[in-house]
Design a protein around this motif. Structure first.
Motif, PDB file in Angstrom:
ATOM      1  N   GLN A  52       0.999  -1.260  -0.024  1.00  0.00           N
ATOM      2  CA  GLN A  52      -0.184   0.138  -0.058  1.00  0.00           C
ATOM      3  C   GLN A  52       0.742   1.255  -0.144  1.00  0.00           C
ATOM      4  O   GLN A  52       0.560   2.299  -0.741  1.00  0.00           O
ATOM      5  CB  GLN A  52      -0.920   0.186   0.937  1.00  0.00           C
ATOM      6  CG  GLN A  52      -2.112  -0.928   1.188  1.00  0.00           C
ATOM      7  CD  GLN A  52      -2.958  -1.172   2.143  1.00  0.00           C
ATOM      8  OE1 GLN A  52      -2.328  -0.751   3.560  1.00  0.00           O
ATOM      9  NE2 GLN A  52      -4.185  -1.261   2.133  1.00  0.00           N
ATOM     10  N   CYS A  89       2.289   1.563  -3.601  1.00  0.00           N
ATOM     11  CA  CYS A  89       1.516   2.011  -4.366  1.00  0.00           C
ATOM     12  C   CYS A  89       0.856   3.373  -4.202  1.00  0.00           C
ATOM     13  O   CYS A  89       1.034   4.211  -5.136  1.00  0.00           O
ATOM     14  CB  CYS A  89       0.210   1.177  -4.372  1.00  0.00           C
ATOM     15  SG  CYS A  89       0.297  -0.526  -5.170  1.00  0.00           S
ATOM     16  N   LEU A 141      -7.239   2.842  -1.778  1.00  0.00           N
ATOM     17  CA  LEU A 141      -6.267   2.023  -1.507  1.00  0.00           C
ATOM     18  C   LEU A 141      -6.293   1.608  -0.009  1.00  0.00           C
ATOM     19  O   LEU A 141      -6.010   0.453   0.443  1.00  0.00           O
ATOM     20  CB  LEU A 141      -4.745   2.603  -1.705  1.00  0.00           C
ATOM     21  CG  LEU A 141      -4.392   2.586  -3.337  1.00  0.00           C
ATOM     22  CD1 LEU A 141      -2.811   3.237  -3.107  1.00  0.00           C
ATOM     23  CD2 LEU A 141      -4.230   1.356  -3.891  1.00  0.00           C
TER      24      LEU A 141
END
Length: 152
Positions: free
Chosen positions: A16, A19, A82
């Protein structure tokens, strides 16, 4: 994702973070290309990583500031999709900007510009607060329950 059972998954957290960081820099590059690219003859990483370009004394500096703030707003939307949890928005926002600080230190040294610090602290606040607001709105939505009616 079920939130009742708390499972600590470090690989998910690292994924996470990676990203979110990548999406932030892609978005920042996009806004820099639009706002700053039209004003300078050649774009480079200087506008993203050097603290001296974040200045309120030139029009280009204001475009850099606008790109950073627009990227923090986009980052809040990324948090919504996310991270999905309001409790974690501040953690991930702060992590993103701390990593950005370390990258900036490696690139150009310790940021000594007060404007740079003000823009980045504002970016953390906007990203975390807007991300929390968006996540809370999603968490508080009613769960749709379909009602079946029999035609008897």
């Amino acid at each position: 994702m079920f939130y009742g059972a708390v499972v600590w998954d470090p690989w998910l957290i690292v994924a996470q973070i990676v990203c979110l960081q990548c999406l932030y820099y892609v978005t920042l590059g996009f806004f820099m290309a639009i706002l700053v690219g039209s004003r300078v003859p050649r774009m480079s990483l200087v506008y993203v990583l050097d603290f001296a370009t974040v200045t309120a004394s030139t029009i280009t500096g204001w475009c850099v500031i606008a790109a950073f703030l627009l990227s923090s707003i986009a980052g809040a939307v990324y948090l919504l999709y996310l991270i999905e949890r309001a409790k974690k928005c501040l953690d991930f926002s702060a992590t993103l900007y701390i990593i950005h600080l370390f990258i900036c230190i490696l690139y150009g040294g310790w940021p000594s510009s007060m404007t740079w610090w003000l823009v980045n602290v504002t970016g953390v606040a906007v990203m975390a607060l807007l991300g929390e607001y968006l996540c809370i709105r999603r968490e508080l939505r009613e769960i749709p329950i379909p009602r079946y009616r029999s035609n008897v």
